[in-house]
Enzyme design. Structure first.
Site, PDB file in Angstrom:
ATOM      1  N   ASP A  10     -36.400-110.851   6.035  1.00 40.10           N
ATOM      2  CA  ASP A  10     -37.708-110.287   6.335  1.00 40.10           C
ATOM      3  C   ASP A  10     -38.513-111.348   7.068  1.00 40.10           C
ATOM      4  OD1 ASP A  10     -39.878-108.576   6.424  1.00 40.10           O
ATOM      5  OD2 ASP A  10     -40.482-108.910   4.345  1.00 40.10           O
ATOM      6  N   HIS A  11     -39.429-110.907   7.914  1.00 37.29           N
ATOM      7  CA  HIS A  11     -40.360-111.824   8.557  1.00 37.29           C
ATOM      8  C   HIS A  11     -41.496-112.123   7.583  1.00 37.29           C
ATOM      9  CE1 HIS A  11     -38.934-110.124  12.661  1.00 37.29           C
ATOM     10  NE2 HIS A  11     -38.296-111.244  12.391  1.00 37.29           N
ATOM     11  N   PHE A 185     -43.378-106.444   6.289  1.00 32.40           N
ATOM     12  CA  PHE A 185     -42.736-105.128   6.158  1.00 32.40           C
ATOM     13  C   PHE A 185     -41.615-104.938   7.180  1.00 32.40           C
ATOM     14  CE2 PHE A 185     -47.241-104.756   4.912  1.00 32.40           C
ATOM     15  CZ  PHE A 185     -47.063-104.573   3.552  1.00 32.40           C
ATOM     16  N   HIS A 186     -40.786-105.986   7.350  1.00 31.48           N
ATOM     17  CA  HIS A 186     -39.641-105.913   8.245  1.00 31.48           C
ATOM     18  C   HIS A 186     -38.322-106.184   7.509  1.00 31.48           C
ATOM     19  CE1 HIS A 186     -42.216-107.009  12.071  1.00 31.48           C
ATOM     20  NE2 HIS A 186     -42.501-105.818  11.566  1.00 31.48           N
ATOM     21  N   PRO A 187     -38.109-105.686   6.305  1.00 29.37           N
ATOM     22  CA  PRO A 187     -36.857-106.002   5.599  1.00 29.37           C
ATOM     23  C   PRO A 187     -35.650-105.366   6.285  1.00 29.37           C
ATOM     24  CG  PRO A 187     -38.060-104.310   4.411  1.00 29.37           C
ATOM     25  CD  PRO A 187     -38.954-104.776   5.514  1.00 29.37           C
TER      26      PRO A 187
END
Length: 255
Positions: A10-11, A185-187
């Site tokens: 994730d980021h 919210f980039h998983p």
């Protein structure tokens, strides 16, 4: 299912909040009854104004250091600030500069906690678990300070509210990153695509789950590594390609 849940990426966004003077931010507008009323009227009348916009109004790609061949940082800048998601906006005028490492080397996991489907899984992103990620985090927070110190922002006298100027060394800034970091919210990656000899791969090159018939995964979890930017558009592309594969396989299997 081989490798499932073991490659979570994730980021991690690092939020720097700066209090400003001589200008109103959304903090001030949203904390005023008149300001909220005007935002509502503007949206109702013109479908415009703050209620029609995403929180982030500015995006920037940058390098954490000169040696990087391509940008490895992404900024999302918001004309507002708050302690954490879901909390009220601060009452003082401020902006938030969130920066994330686009190519993290840390890996986390998702694991099942119960046989009951309604039970939430255990999610452990393991942010900042590598020396590389901690170094990039420190460099990113320093770069934010450098940008905010530019003459263009001087009239607004920005003062660092978060994480705070008491964090100075690499070790201190890495510690601060753990305190101010949140998901963007980039998983991705927990059902990664890979070859048959990859023990961590969950799906093959046609997105079919290895060892399970008639099951595909078509979403961001099949990414072997996270993309160097927002994941929305790549996920749409994965969906388009996956749909084409499913149609092609149905045609080839038809009598």
């Amino acid at each position: 299912m081989p490798g499932v849940g073991r490659n979570l990426q994730d980021h991690l966004q690092l939020r720097s909040i700066y209090q400003v003077e001589g200008i109103r931010s959304l903090n001030v507008i949203a904390n005023s009854l008149f300001g909220r009323a005007m935002m509502g009227l503007e949206y109702a009348w013109r479908r415009g104004g703050p209620l029609s916009m995403a929180p982030s109004q500015l995006g920037v790609f940058a390098k954490s250091e000169r040696g990087e061949q391509t940008p490895n940082l992404q900024y999302h800048v918001q004309p507002l600030s708050l302690d954490k998601f879901g909390d009220p906006l601060h009452t003082f005028p401020a902006f938030t500069a969130s920066v994330c490492n686009l190519r993290p080397t840390s890996r986390g996991f998702v694991s099942i906690t119960s046989r009951e489907a309604a039970e939430a899984p255990r999610i452990a992103p393991c942010y900042l678990s590598t020396d590389e990620d901690r170094k990039v985090a420190a460099d990113a927070l320093r770069l934010t300070r450098h940008i905010v110190a530019m003459p263009a922002l001087a009239p607004y006298r920005p003062q660092e509210f978060l994480p705070g100027m008491q964090y100075e060394t690499d070790a201190q800034l890495a510690e601060a990153a753990g305190l101010v970091g949140t998901t963007i919210f980039h998983p991705v990656g927990t059902c990664k695509m890979g070859t048959a000899d990859d023990p961590t791969a969950v799906v093959d090159t046609r997105l079919r789950v290895r060892g399970v018939s008639a099951l595909r995964v078509v979403d961001a979890s099949i990414m072997p590594t996270i993309t160097s930017g927002n994941t929305n558009a790549p996920t749409i592309m994965i969906a388009e390609k996956g749909a084409a594969m499913i149609r092609a396989d149905r045609v080839s299997a038809a009598p």
